[in-house]
Enzyme design. Structure first.
Site, PDB file in Angstrom:
ATOM      1  N   HIS A  18      -5.290 -77.414  20.729  1.00 60.97           N
ATOM      2  CA  HIS A  18      -4.912 -78.297  21.836  1.00 60.97           C
ATOM      3  C   HIS A  18      -5.972 -78.188  22.939  1.00 60.97           C
ATOM      4  CE1 HIS A  18      -3.518 -74.783  24.046  1.00 60.97           C
ATOM      5  NE2 HIS A  18      -2.653 -74.484  23.088  1.00 60.97           N
ATOM      6  N   HIS A  21      -7.139 -74.781  24.234  1.00 59.81           N
ATOM      7  CA  HIS A  21      -8.179 -74.128  23.421  1.00 59.81           C
ATOM      8  C   HIS A  21      -9.526 -74.820  23.652  1.00 59.81           C
ATOM      9  CE1 HIS A  21      -4.581 -73.604  20.512  1.00 59.81           C
ATOM     10  NE2 HIS A  21      -4.698 -72.496  21.208  1.00 59.81           N
ATOM     11  N   CYS A 126       7.164 -59.305  21.107  1.00 63.50           N
ATOM     12  CA  CYS A 126       7.143 -60.784  21.121  1.00 63.50           C
ATOM     13  C   CYS A 126       6.218 -61.227  19.999  1.00 63.50           C
ATOM     14  CB  CYS A 126       6.654 -61.325  22.465  1.00 63.50           C
ATOM     15  SG  CYS A 126       6.328 -63.111  22.376  1.00 63.50           S
ATOM     16  N   CYS A 129       3.252 -63.513  21.086  1.00 65.71           N
ATOM     17  CA  CYS A 129       2.117 -62.785  21.691  1.00 65.71           C
ATOM     18  C   CYS A 129       1.508 -61.817  20.686  1.00 65.71           C
ATOM     19  CB  CYS A 129       2.554 -61.924  22.866  1.00 65.71           C
ATOM     20  SG  CYS A 129       3.016 -62.796  24.338  1.00 65.71           S
ATOM     21  N   CYS A 143      10.209 -63.299  26.878  1.00 67.40           N
ATOM     22  CA  CYS A 143       8.773 -63.100  27.083  1.00 67.40           C
ATOM     23  C   CYS A 143       8.302 -64.008  28.226  1.00 67.40           C
ATOM     24  CB  CYS A 143       8.008 -63.450  25.800  1.00 67.40           C
ATOM     25  SG  CYS A 143       6.252 -63.720  26.096  1.00 67.40           S
ATOM     26  N   HIS A 146       5.808 -66.805  26.768  1.00 68.99           N
ATOM     27  CA  HIS A 146       6.292 -67.813  25.826  1.00 68.99           C
ATOM     28  C   HIS A 146       7.728 -68.276  26.078  1.00 68.99           C
ATOM     29  CE1 HIS A 146       2.806 -66.128  23.678  1.00 68.99           C
ATOM     30  NE2 HIS A 146       2.657 -67.382  23.305  1.00 68.99           N
ATOM     31  N   LYS A 294       1.861 -73.605  30.970  1.00 71.83           N
ATOM     32  CA  LYS A 294       0.819 -73.397  29.970  1.00 71.83           C
ATOM     33  C   LYS A 294       1.164 -74.223  28.724  1.00 71.83           C
ATOM     34  CE  LYS A 294      -1.573 -69.696  27.513  1.00 71.83           C
ATOM     35  NZ  LYS A 294      -1.141 -69.387  26.172  1.00 71.83           N
ATOM     36  N   LYS A 297       2.738 -74.314  21.604  1.00 70.32           N
ATOM     37  CA  LYS A 297       3.546 -74.931  20.552  1.00 70.32           C
ATOM     38  C   LYS A 297       5.025 -74.809  20.904  1.00 70.32           C
ATOM     39  CE  LYS A 297       4.169 -74.673  15.630  1.00 70.32           C
ATOM     40  NZ  LYS A 297       3.813 -73.931  14.427  1.00 70.32           N
TER      41      LYS A 297
END
Ligand code: MSP
Length: 501
Positions: A18, A21, A126, A129, A143, A146, A294, A297
């Site tokens: 995405h 990245h 997690c 992570c 987490c 996430h 952030k 997915k």
């Protein structure tokens, strides 16, 4: 000749690429291109992180063997970076035999040096992570990165004696004040070390999807331990000492702020434990957020680099990623933001400058570019822009570098507006203005080519210049006065047609 070794993190293949990245990739690529343009010998590494529970579970959920899954997903990353004109010299996959060999050698050395021990680990984990969490790091029991539940895990692991490195790490930070940049991120890493370091578990018995531990094959290495070693694998660690010595430790690791602990605390300590120098430069960037969050997915708020490039063009996406956000701080991605940058900086400034100059060269100079004037007012502007741009790229500050380069575009447009050569009769005065504008464009094209390689090659061609900007050398070829009089200038289709919001 100087050497420049730059790396990106290797991407987990449970997810598709995405623009979060892509943000890291484009910065690394522009730095690599800048250093090539400066005449350095460059090695630019990226790749995929293919072991660990997260990947094994993703494969299982899709009903395919992990090998097939990682092969298919790695290709998605290769394609995405290809689509963004990323010029990496190697692409490492952690499932490759060369990497398994390097990991076993590196971690085997840490073991032989007495920095591992067997123990039992119980902790909250997690999976997204691939990391254990302290109770205090959770938000509402989830987490913090996430927003997902953590799991209680308990297993017999080998531990790396990280606690033995507290003093050595603090000393390393003191001796190398610029190793981690920006300073705010260096302070964050120092805070982690000063807060006290516990030994960390480096192996797993709960999965087979990893690199086998050479001294105890019932274990595989924990994914983070294997992943970090990729930076060594690709430069011949354990296999080609001469090559390894050429590139290590003068590396530039580009990383996101979420992986500071692994890169700025564990990794230098691991290097010390294995008897090699820690990495020389760690450049930490912020996150690209969507509506303040952030991209991930799990949150399903990802934006694909391919779709964005289809919409705006590859170079516009690259420019936006490099220009919009201050390196080290978080940035917000929005369609309005990229459209505004596109219209202001690319369509109205750069695109318009080329179109204007080419049009007037056609009507007043028979389509052939006049020579630049040695005493043009733009010369001083260009010289200070070149110096500022060189400094900013050297300090890995792409937004500052592009801001500096665009100053020359603004000033050249302003010069044209005040001289109005389109209203004047053909003659020396018109030639002077246009020759200097062409020279300014030539210099801009060189300086901007690491950010927008295809566009700059096209402008270079339309200016009637030979070769490509990336065959040249900066700063030498960015000196004032090198535009060759008489080159055939072509207007061509608009480079950046204006867009509605
Ligand atoms: N596999 C590990 C890295 C191992 S390196 C030895 C990993 N992978 S990741 O795919 O989750 O993230 C890779 C990089 O992408 C990280 O630097 C991360 O910060 C970055 N980004 C992921 N989402 C991002 C944004 N939304 N914005 C900016 N960078 C982001 O961590």
């Amino acid at each position: 000749m100087s050497r420049f070794y730059v790396t990106t993190p290797i991407y987990y293949v449970n997810d598709v690429p995405h623009i979060g990245h892509a943000y890291t990739m484009v910065i690394a690529d522009a730095l690599a291109r800048w250093h090539r343009l400066s005449g350095d010998d460059v090695f630019f590494l990226t790749g995929t992180d293919e072991h660990g529970d997260k990947i094994a579970r993703a494969a299982q959920e899709h009903g395919v063997p992990p090998n097939d899954w990682v092969d298919a997903m790695a290709e998605r990353f290769v394609d995405a970076w290809h689509g963004l004109e990323v010029s990496n010299d190697d692409f490492i996959r952690t499932t490759e035999p060369r990497h398994h060999r390097a990991v076993q050698q590196f971690l085997g050395t840490i073991h032989d040096n007495g920095y591992t021990e067997l123990g039992v680990y119980r902790g909250l984990y997690c999976v997204a992570c691939e990391d254990y969490k302290k109770e205090s790091e959770l938000v509402d029991g989830l987490c913090a990165i996430h927003g997902r539940p953590v799991e209680m895990l308990s297993e017999e692991n080998y531990f790396f004696k990280l606690s033995a490195f507290e003093d050595r790490l603090l000393q390393w930070y003191e001796d190398n004040p610029d190793a981690v940049r920006p300073a705010s991120k260096r302070n964050e890493a120092l805070g982690i070390i000063k807060g006290g370091l516990e030994d960390i578990s480096i192996t797993r018995t709960s999965t087979r999807w990893g690199v086998e531990v050479p001294w105890d094959p019932s274990h595989v290495f924990y994914v983070w331990y294997d992943a970090l070693v990729n930076y060594l694998t690709a430069i011949g660690y354990g296999e080609d000492p001469e090559r390894f010595a050429q590139w290590w430790p003068a590396v530039h690791h580009l990383i996101g702020k979420d992986i500071i602990r692994f890169h700025c605390v564990w990794w230098p300590a691991m290097c010390m434990a294995a008897g090699i120098d820690p990495p020389a430069h760690l450049l930490v960037h912020g996150w690209l957020l969507v509506s303040g969050e952030k991209m991930s997915k799990t949150r399903a708020n990802q934006i694909s680099p391919g779709r964005l490039s289809d919409d705006f063009g590859v170079d516009a996406v690259r420019y936006y990623l490099l220009r919009e956000t201050t390196f080290g701080l978080d940035g917000d991605f929005s369609h309005e933001g990229i459209t505004a940058r596109y219209n202001a900086d690319l369509a109205n400034n750069l695109g318009n400058l080329l179109a204007r100059v080419a049009t007037v060269v056609a009507s007043k100079c028979g389509g052939r570019g006049p020579a630049p004037r040695a005493d043009s007012r733009l010369r001083a502007v260009a010289e200070s822009v070149v110096a500022d741009t060189v400094r900013a790229w050297g300090e890995a500050q792409p937004h500052v570098a592009l801001e500096a380069t665009w100053r020359l575009i603004h000033e050249t447009n302003a010069e044209l507006e005040s001289a109005e050569p389109w209203k004047a009769e053909p003659g020396p005065a018109v030639d002077d203005v246009l020759g200097s504008a062409l020279e300014a464009l030539r210099i801009v094209t060189l300086l901007a080519s690491p950010a927008m390689p295809a566009t700059c090659a096209e402008i270079w061609r339309r200016l009637g210049l030979e070769g490509r900007p990336d065959d040249r050398r900066v700063p030498d070829d960015a000196a004032w006065g090198l535009y060759p009089a008489g080159a055939v200038v072509e207007k061509g289709a608009p480079l950046f047609p204006r867009r509605r919001g």
